[in-house]
Design a protein around this motif. Structure first.
Motif, PDB file in Angstrom:
ATOM      1  N   LYS A  86     -11.041   0.885  -1.766  1.00 33.51           N
ATOM      2  CA  LYS A  86      -9.586   0.934  -1.606  1.00 33.51           C
ATOM      3  C   LYS A  86      -8.975   1.240  -0.455  1.00 33.51           C
ATOM      4  CE  LYS A  86      -8.596   1.341  -6.721  1.00 33.51           C
ATOM      5  NZ  LYS A  86      -7.539   1.786  -7.513  1.00 33.51           N
ATOM      6  N   GLU A  89      -7.188  -6.993  -5.149  1.00 35.13           N
ATOM      7  CA  GLU A  89      -5.925  -6.802  -5.432  1.00 35.13           C
ATOM      8  C   GLU A  89      -4.684  -7.458  -4.542  1.00 35.13           C
ATOM      9  OE1 GLU A  89      -6.598  -2.906  -8.494  1.00 35.13           O
ATOM     10  OE2 GLU A  89      -6.123  -2.578  -6.185  1.00 35.13           O
ATOM     11  N   ALA A 101      -5.618   2.488   1.887  1.00 38.36           N
ATOM     12  CA  ALA A 101      -4.321   3.076   1.832  1.00 38.36           C
ATOM     13  C   ALA A 101      -3.769   3.157   3.351  1.00 38.36           C
ATOM     14  CB  ALA A 101      -4.466   4.439   1.164  1.00 38.36           C
ATOM     15  N   LEU A 147       0.806  -1.281   0.110  1.00 41.89           N
ATOM     16  CA  LEU A 147       0.136   0.116  -0.211  1.00 41.89           C
ATOM     17  C   LEU A 147       0.793   1.264  -0.141  1.00 41.89           C
ATOM     18  CD1 LEU A 147      -2.795  -1.084   2.515  1.00 41.89           C
ATOM     19  CD2 LEU A 147      -2.956  -1.002   0.187  1.00 41.89           C
ATOM     20  N   LYS A 148       2.110   1.140   0.249  1.00 44.16           N
ATOM     21  CA  LYS A 148       3.067   2.202   0.057  1.00 44.16           C
ATOM     22  C   LYS A 148       2.895   3.188  -1.088  1.00 44.16           C
ATOM     23  CE  LYS A 148       7.003   1.604   3.148  1.00 44.16           C
ATOM     24  NZ  LYS A 148       8.232   0.749   3.226  1.00 44.16           N
ATOM     25  N   ASN A 149       2.885   2.591  -2.551  1.00 41.59           N
ATOM     26  CA  ASN A 149       2.940   3.331  -3.507  1.00 41.59           C
ATOM     27  C   ASN A 149       1.443   3.888  -3.999  1.00 41.59           C
ATOM     28  OD1 ASN A 149       5.589   2.746  -3.816  1.00 41.59           O
ATOM     29  ND2 ASN A 149       5.265   1.024  -4.896  1.00 41.59           N
ATOM     30  N   GLU A 150       0.521   2.967  -3.728  1.00 40.20           N
ATOM     31  CA  GLU A 150      -0.849   3.194  -4.357  1.00 40.20           C
ATOM     32  C   GLU A 150      -1.907   2.406  -3.526  1.00 40.20           C
ATOM     33  OE1 GLU A 150      -1.840   1.703  -8.067  1.00 40.20           O
ATOM     34  OE2 GLU A 150      -0.411   0.302  -7.936  1.00 40.20           O
ATOM     35  N   PRO A 151      -3.184   2.961  -3.432  1.00 41.34           N
ATOM     36  CA  PRO A 151      -4.370   2.157  -2.451  1.00 41.34           C
ATOM     37  C   PRO A 151      -4.779   1.089  -3.403  1.00 41.34           C
ATOM     38  CG  PRO A 151      -4.834   4.726  -2.823  1.00 41.34           C
ATOM     39  CD  PRO A 151      -3.585   4.382  -3.739  1.00 41.34           C
ATOM     40  N   LYS A 152      -4.970   0.250  -2.728  1.00 43.15           N
ATOM     41  CA  LYS A 152      -5.366  -1.216  -3.555  1.00 43.15           C
ATOM     42  C   LYS A 152      -6.894  -1.764  -2.885  1.00 43.15           C
ATOM     43  CE  LYS A 152      -0.577  -2.783  -4.806  1.00 43.15           C
ATOM     44  NZ  LYS A 152      -0.843  -2.403  -6.180  1.00 43.15           N
TER      45      LYS A 152
END
Length: 80
Positions: A74, A36, A76, A27-32
């Motif tokens: 999502k 996913e 984050a 989750l560091k780079n983008e919400p999922k």
């Protein structure tokens, strides 16, 4: 009969810490979404849900608003 489903507490804690770190790194780079995360971790979605809800309870992740009603939520990392 239930003994085969009950894991030793130390094993549960190690597993929980492992998955919380893995989920946090994803989750560091983008919400999922849960599907996913489930696919990337190669674990069932119910297990991801269980870990995400624990992380949410400890205020580590947050649920983002959905754009459409039928979208998945999502998640984050929560800013500290």
């Amino acid at each position: 009969m239930l003994k085969k489903f009950i894991r030793p507490p130390l094993q549960v804690i190690k597993s929980e810490m492992y998955f919380h770190e893995k989920i946090a790194s994803l989750l560091k780079n983008e919400p999922k979404t849960i599907p996913e995360l489930s696919q990337e971790l190669n674990v069932p979605s119910y297990e991801v849900t269980m870990h995400l809800m624990a992380m949410r309870r400890y205020n580590l992740v947050e649920e983002l608003p959905k754009k459409r009603r039928d979208d998945y939520y999502k998640y984050a990392l929560k800013e500290k």
